[in-house]
Design a protein around this motif. Structure first.
Motif, mmCIF file in Angstrom:
data_model
loop_
_atom_site.group_PDB
_atom_site.id
_atom_site.type_symbol
_atom_site.label_atom_id
_atom_site.label_comp_id
_atom_site.label_asym_id
_atom_site.label_seq_id
_atom_site.Cartn_x
_atom_site.Cartn_y
_atom_site.Cartn_z
ATOM 1 N N GLY A 1 55.390 9.769 52.017
ATOM 2 C CA GLY A 1 54.019 9.278 51.939
ATOM 3 C C GLY A 1 53.922 7.953 51.225
ATOM 4 O O GLY A 1 54.841 7.537 50.516
ATOM 5 N N ASP A 2 52.763 7.325 51.434
ATOM 6 C CA ASP A 2 52.472 6.010 50.873
ATOM 7 C C ASP A 2 51.585 6.194 49.641
ATOM 8 O O ASP A 2 50.556 6.884 49.727
ATOM 9 N N HIS B 1 60.833 2.005 37.894
ATOM 10 C CA HIS B 1 61.675 0.963 38.491
ATOM 11 C C HIS B 1 61.016 0.266 39.673
ATOM 12 O O HIS B 1 61.397 0.496 40.824
ATOM 13 N N VAL C 1 59.999 -3.470 52.814
ATOM 14 C CA VAL C 1 60.415 -2.560 51.738
ATOM 15 C C VAL C 1 61.341 -1.481 52.313
ATOM 16 O O VAL C 1 62.405 -1.175 51.764
ATOM 17 N N LEU D 1 57.856 6.424 50.306
ATOM 18 C CA LEU D 1 57.595 5.840 51.623
ATOM 19 C C LEU D 1 58.839 5.868 52.522
ATOM 20 O O LEU D 1 58.739 5.940 53.739
ATOM 21 N N SER D 2 60.001 5.781 51.898
ATOM 22 C CA SER D 2 61.240 5.569 52.659
ATOM 23 C C SER D 2 61.891 6.897 53.053
ATOM 24 O O SER D 2 62.306 7.670 52.191
ATOM 25 N N PHE E 1 65.361 -0.880 51.287
ATOM 26 C CA PHE E 1 65.938 0.345 50.721
ATOM 27 C C PHE E 1 66.899 1.033 51.703
ATOM 28 O O PHE E 1 67.829 1.712 51.270
ATOM 29 N N VAL F 1 58.347 0.386 41.310
ATOM 30 C CA VAL F 1 57.532 0.981 42.374
ATOM 31 C C VAL F 1 56.176 0.275 42.479
ATOM 32 O O VAL F 1 55.788 -0.166 43.565
HETATM 33 C C1 LIG Z 1 63.599 0.663 43.107
HETATM 34 S S1 LIG Z 1 63.202 2.172 43.938
HETATM 35 C C2 LIG Z 1 62.966 3.246 42.568
HETATM 36 C C3 LIG Z 1 63.195 4.685 42.917
HETATM 37 C C4 LIG Z 1 63.020 5.653 41.749
HETATM 38 N N1 LIG Z 1 61.677 5.590 41.208
HETATM 39 C C5 LIG Z 1 64.040 5.384 40.666
HETATM 40 O O1 LIG Z 1 63.650 4.939 39.568
HETATM 41 O O2 LIG Z 1 65.236 5.648 40.899
HETATM 42 C C6 LIG Z 1 61.531 1.892 44.511
HETATM 43 C C7 LIG Z 1 61.032 3.011 45.412
HETATM 44 O O3 LIG Z 1 59.652 2.779 45.693
HETATM 45 C C8 LIG Z 1 59.401 3.236 47.017
HETATM 46 N N2 LIG Z 1 58.151 2.647 47.502
HETATM 47 C C9 LIG Z 1 57.870 1.338 47.689
HETATM 48 N N3 LIG Z 1 56.608 1.198 48.153
HETATM 49 C C10 LIG Z 1 56.082 2.457 48.242
HETATM 50 C C11 LIG Z 1 54.816 2.970 48.660
HETATM 51 N N4 LIG Z 1 53.847 2.162 49.086
HETATM 52 N N5 LIG Z 1 54.624 4.306 48.628
HETATM 53 C C12 LIG Z 1 55.615 5.146 48.206
HETATM 54 N N6 LIG Z 1 56.828 4.713 47.815
HETATM 55 C C13 LIG Z 1 57.061 3.380 47.830
HETATM 56 C C14 LIG Z 1 60.640 2.756 47.772
HETATM 57 O O4 LIG Z 1 60.784 3.415 49.016
HETATM 58 C C15 LIG Z 1 61.738 3.084 46.766
HETATM 59 O O5 LIG Z 1 62.262 4.368 46.958
#
Ligand SMILES: C[S@@+](CC[C@H](N)C(=O)[O-])C[C@H]1O[C@@H](n2cnc3c(N)ncnc32)[C@H](O)[C@@H]1O
Length: 281
Positions: A108-109, A129, A10, A83-84, A14, A131
């Motif tokens: 954070g996760d 989106h 992931v 997370l990123s 990103f 997540v």
């Molecule tokens: C497609 S992006 C959407 C970003 C934002 N929500 C938007 O609508 O513009 C998905 C996001 O989920 C985050 N993500 C994925 N797994 C995660 C986790 N376990 N904890 C926190 N963030 C996470 C990714 O790093 C990424 O920034």
């Protein structure tokens, strides 16, 4: 923080997208989708809170939605957790001007929330989106988020649809992925992306019930026009999308059709994404 191999996929996905992530605003299909998301978010949730409400953008990425909320609700206070580091750095760069004192970004996760987040309480928590599609155990993650809501607070999810993913993969000649979507409730949309968990409206409603946030709003959008492969890329517009949304008049007419359907009780299953608001008991 040490990451599992799924998380590393992931993060690297990103990392490859981050530089141009916000350019999604330039694609007409996503402008339609974003307009519907914003109208539904503000009309069905944010407008019902006191002006100084607090919110958490869970998996908030580059802060596209957190900053929009902060700018439109000038007394609101927002936290964003992601997370990123790459995505977070872009969000952090938007902590400027009037937003600076009202916006906190935290790495954070969602499956193991950091203390800076668990120490807060929020009126609204949203994840937009895909997540929750990236998580190992979305139900437990949603439970953890619901625990941070004030009573009466809203938990809002925009989740990838099983039905749409199956259609999209077939439309792009990806029979194996369409079959995997139905068999495993997990699939990719394009080569090189980590597999996403997929959801149905019924499942999300059940998950929300189980965590003590009965669903008050269940819809899905866009529901009458679907993206092509081009819309999964950082730029470009597919021919079928261009034909329908390519003029201001076409865009407006489709937007009005979508608006007319957003409250239909069973439209959620047709949406590219499923939108759910639950209220904490
Ligand atoms: C497609 S992006 C959407 C970003 C934002 N929500 C938007 O609508 O513009 C998905 C996001 O989920 C985050 N993500 C994925 N797994 C995660 C986790 N376990 N904890 C926190 N963030 C996470 C990714 O790093 C990424 O920034």
């Amino acid at each position: 923080m040490s990451n599992s191999s799924a998380e590393i996929d992931v993060l690297s996905y990103f990392r490859g997208k981050v530089d141009r992530y916000d350019e999604v605003d330039q694609q007409v299909y996503w402008r339609l989708s974003d307009t519907l998301l914003w109208e539904t978010l503000s009309g069905k949730s944010l407008d019902s809170f006191e002006p100084g409400f607090s919110f958490l953008d869970a998996g908030g990425g580059t802060g596209r939605w957190a900053t929009r909320v902060l700018d439109s609700y000038p007394q609101a206070r927002g936290w964003l957790v992601d997370l990123s580091e790459d995505m977070l750095a872009v969000a952090e760069g938007k902590r400027t001007g009037d937003r600076a004192g009202r916006f906190t970004t935290v790495r954070g996760d969602l499956e193991k929330l950091p203390d800076e987040i668990t120490g807060q309480r929020f009126d609204v928590i949203f994840n937009f989106h895909n997540v929750i599609g990236f998580l190992d155990d979305p139900l437990e993650a949603l439970r953890g988020l619901a625990a941070l809501l004030n009573p009466g607070g809203h938990l809002i999810t925009l989740a990838p649809s099983l039905y749409h993913s199956t259609y999209f993969n077939l439309a792009n000649g990806r029979f194996d992925e369409a079959e995997r979507a139905v068999r495993e409730q997990r699939a990719t949309f394009t080569e090189g992306m980590p597999p996403l968990r997929l959801f149905t409206p019924h499942q999300l409603t059940g998950m929300y019930e189980e965590i003590g946030c009965p669903v008050e709003v269940l819809t899905g959008f866009p529901s009458v026009i679907y993206p092509t492969f081009q819309e999964t890329q950082i730029e470009g517009t597919g021919q079928s999308v261009e034909k329908i949304l390519g003029t201001p008049e076409g865009f407006q007419r489709v937007l009005d059709i979508e608006r007319g359907l957003v409250d239909a009780p069973d439209v959620a299953a047709r949406g590219n994404n499923i939108f759910v608001v639950g209220r904490k008991r």
